[in-house]
Structure formats: C-alpha cells, structure tokens
Write a protein that holds these residues in place. Structure first.
Motif, PDB file in Angstrom:
ATOM      1  N   UNK A 178     -45.523  14.113  18.958  1.00  0.00           N
ATOM      2  CA  UNK A 178     -45.605  14.146  17.496  1.00  0.00           C
ATOM      3  C   UNK A 178     -46.780  13.331  16.953  1.00  0.00           C
ATOM      4  N   UNK A 179     -47.310  12.407  17.774  1.00  0.00           N
ATOM      5  CA  UNK A 179     -48.533  11.679  17.420  1.00  0.00           C
ATOM      6  C   UNK A 179     -49.448  11.797  18.630  1.00  0.00           C
ATOM      7  N   UNK A 180     -50.602  12.405  18.443  1.00  0.00           N
ATOM      8  CA  UNK A 180     -51.494  12.735  19.560  1.00  0.00           C
ATOM      9  C   UNK A 180     -51.889  11.517  20.379  1.00  0.00           C
ATOM     10  N   UNK A 181     -52.169  11.771  21.656  1.00  0.00           N
ATOM     11  CA  UNK A 181     -52.558  10.710  22.584  1.00  0.00           C
ATOM     12  C   UNK A 181     -54.048  10.397  22.429  1.00  0.00           C
ATOM     13  N   UNK A 182     -54.323   9.501  21.479  1.00  0.00           N
ATOM     14  CA  UNK A 182     -55.713   9.140  21.166  1.00  0.00           C
ATOM     15  C   UNK A 182     -55.933   7.625  21.194  1.00  0.00           C
ATOM     16  N   UNK A 183     -54.928   6.866  21.643  1.00  0.00           N
ATOM     17  CA  UNK A 183     -55.003   5.403  21.566  1.00  0.00           C
ATOM     18  C   UNK A 183     -55.165   4.780  22.954  1.00  0.00           C
ATOM     19  N   UNK A 184     -55.869   3.650  22.990  1.00  0.00           N
ATOM     20  CA  UNK A 184     -56.002   2.899  24.242  1.00  0.00           C
ATOM     21  C   UNK A 184     -54.682   2.240  24.625  1.00  0.00           C
ATOM     22  N   UNK A 185     -53.904   1.869  23.629  1.00  0.00           N
ATOM     23  CA  UNK A 185     -52.570   1.324  23.870  1.00  0.00           C
ATOM     24  C   UNK A 185     -51.727   1.569  22.625  1.00  0.00           C
ATOM     25  N   UNK A 186     -50.411   1.596  22.812  1.00  0.00           N
ATOM     26  CA  UNK A 186     -49.495   1.850  21.695  1.00  0.00           C
ATOM     27  C   UNK A 186     -48.205   1.095  21.950  1.00  0.00           C
ATOM     28  N   UNK A 187     -47.569   0.648  20.873  1.00  0.00           N
ATOM     29  CA  UNK A 187     -46.393  -0.208  20.988  1.00  0.00           C
ATOM     30  C   UNK A 187     -45.231   0.368  20.184  1.00  0.00           C
ATOM     31  N   UNK A 188     -44.102  -0.307  20.226  1.00  0.00           N
ATOM     32  CA  UNK A 188     -42.887   0.186  19.594  1.00  0.00           C
ATOM     33  C   UNK A 188     -42.976   0.149  18.073  1.00  0.00           C
ATOM     34  N   UNK A 189     -42.300   1.105  17.442  1.00  0.00           N
ATOM     35  CA  UNK A 189     -42.180   1.109  15.987  1.00  0.00           C
ATOM     36  C   UNK A 189     -41.129   0.099  15.541  1.00  0.00           C
ATOM     37  N   UNK A 190     -41.450  -0.609  14.484  1.00  0.00           N
ATOM     38  CA  UNK A 190     -40.513  -1.511  13.808  1.00  0.00           C
ATOM     39  C   UNK A 190     -40.757  -1.402  12.316  1.00  0.00           C
ATOM     40  N   UNK A 191     -39.691  -1.126  11.576  1.00  0.00           N
ATOM     41  CA  UNK A 191     -39.770  -0.942  10.126  1.00  0.00           C
ATOM     42  C   UNK A 191     -40.825   0.100   9.751  1.00  0.00           C
ATOM     43  N   UNK A 192     -40.897   1.166  10.552  1.00  0.00           N
ATOM     44  CA  UNK A 192     -41.782   2.283  10.236  1.00  0.00           C
ATOM     45  C   UNK A 192     -43.241   2.114  10.645  1.00  0.00           C
ATOM     46  N   UNK A 193     -43.573   1.002  11.302  1.00  0.00           N
ATOM     47  CA  UNK A 193     -44.960   0.749  11.697  1.00  0.00           C
ATOM     48  C   UNK A 193     -45.022   0.406  13.175  1.00  0.00           C
ATOM     49  N   UNK A 194     -46.144   0.753  13.810  1.00  0.00           N
ATOM     50  CA  UNK A 194     -46.379   0.412  15.211  1.00  0.00           C
ATOM     51  C   UNK A 194     -47.798  -0.097  15.396  1.00  0.00           C
ATOM     52  N   UNK A 195     -47.952  -1.084  16.227  1.00  0.00           N
ATOM     53  CA  UNK A 195     -49.280  -1.602  16.559  1.00  0.00           C
ATOM     54  C   UNK A 195     -49.915  -0.675  17.592  1.00  0.00           C
ATOM     55  N   UNK A 196     -51.197  -0.384  17.417  1.00  0.00           N
ATOM     56  CA  UNK A 196     -51.938   0.451  18.379  1.00  0.00           C
ATOM     57  C   UNK A 196     -53.294  -0.188  18.647  1.00  0.00           C
ATOM     58  N   UNK A 197     -53.928   0.238  19.747  1.00  0.00           N
ATOM     59  CA  UNK A 197     -55.278  -0.201  20.066  1.00  0.00           C
ATOM     60  C   UNK A 197     -56.154   1.041  20.161  1.00  0.00           C
ATOM     61  N   UNK A 198     -57.299   1.009  19.430  1.00  0.00           N
ATOM     62  CA  UNK A 198     -58.185   2.184  19.430  1.00  0.00           C
ATOM     63  C   UNK A 198     -59.512   1.851  20.105  1.00  0.00           C
TER      64      UNK A 198
END
Length: 198
Positions: A178-198
C-alpha cells in the motif's frame, strides 16, 4: 523516586529497569529478580536472565534455559526453552531444537516450532521466517502473507514495513503493498505517523 522526589526503592541494586505492570526487573549480586513499587521482592534473585512483564508474564532464564513467571513471581512455564521472547497479544515466541514457534500464556504450544525465526504478534499477525524469507501468520498458524521478503517489521496500526529488492515499503494485513518500496529504511506507525529514511 516518586513524583515528589521521595526515595521509594532504596539504592541497593546493581541495576534496575523501568516498572512494567507494577513490576521491575532488578540486578543484584550477579542475578536477576523482580520487585514491586514498594520494594517487595516478587521473584527471588536466582535468574541469569530476565525480561519485562507483558500480558502478566515475564521471561526468565535459569540453568541456561528460558521459561516464564507470573506477576506474583511464580514459575508458570518451566525453564526449558533454548530462547524465549516477550508475550504480545497473549502469545510468545519460543525456540526448541533450533526452531521457533509460539506458546500461549499457559505454556501450551499453539504453533509448532518449525520456523527459522519469529517476531511478535501485533494486529493479530506475527512475522515468521522460512528458507531465509519472511512472511506473516495469524494466531492459528495460518499463512496470511507468504514468506517472500528479505526482512520485515511487526505490524502496527494495520501496516508492516517490508524490504523488497533492497528498499522498504509497507503492506496491509492482507499482504497488499500500500506504500511503495522507495525508502532506505522504514519503521512502525504510531499515532498515524512512521519514521522513514530516504
């Protein structure tokens, strides 16, 4: 200390971890035990390893093997597993004869020890690894997402980060990307937001 700055647990421990479910893991004289917020010893200092309480259970290690105690400090699942994880959604991953499966909070094997590795249940699904690839099962052991990913993270808020061809994206609980694989790293969602590395 409490919120008034009053010392409630004396400085007699070599190390002390945060309270969870009104119990804290403590280290004293080379062994782990558990105390209450009033410094009552709940589980004696006899363990060579320990974890935090989750779902009224804490993993403990004795004689090189892992089991579980309840919030009263009573051993409820004997220490005979090679490895053990914390409980989540009333299930815990355990390793026996080199393979991982799941037990319930009474110690019953609910999913056979047949996986190379497992994660924790979240949103009713747990990651499992077979033939060096990750997928997800439900708490009945049904394969919901086939083992096809190089790496995954636990579900949170209905989404799980998965690694596809070196990049991270997110799947839903049906396995749909549902969210394309475009990130160097991705983390868990909390309160509707997730930390990612681009």
């Amino acid at each position: 200390i409490n919120t008034n700055g009053k010392l409630v647990v004396p400085t007699i421990y070599d190390d002390l971890w945060a309270f969870r479910e009104e119990r804290a893991l403590a280290w004293k004289d080379g062994y782990f035990g558990y105390i209450s917020p009033t410094n009552e010893v709940i589980a004696p200092f006899i363990y060579s390893g320990g974890g935090h309480f989750h779902d009224s259970r804490a993993r403990v290690k004795r004689n090189g093997r892992w089991g579980y105690i309840d919030i009263d400090g009573k051993v409820v699942i004997d220490c005979w597993y090679e490895r053990a994880d914390d409980f989540s959604e009333m299930f815990a991953g355990v390793r026996d004869n080199g393979y991982w499966g799941f037990i319930d909070n009474k110690g019953n094997i609910v999913i056979d020890c047949k996986y190379e590795k497992v994660g924790q249940f979240n949103n009713g699904l747990a990651p499992v690894r077979e033939r060096h690839r990750w997928g997800f099962i439900d708490n009945k052991g049904n394969k919901i997402v086939n083992c096809q990913y190089k790496n995954v993270k636990n579900f949170s808020e209905g989404l799980a980060a998965v690694k596809i061809k070196g990049s991270w994206g997110y799947i839903d609980t049906t396995g749909k990307l549902v969210i394309n694989n475009i990130y160097q790293n991705a983390f868990r969602f909390q309160d509707g937001l997730a930390k990612i590395k681009i």
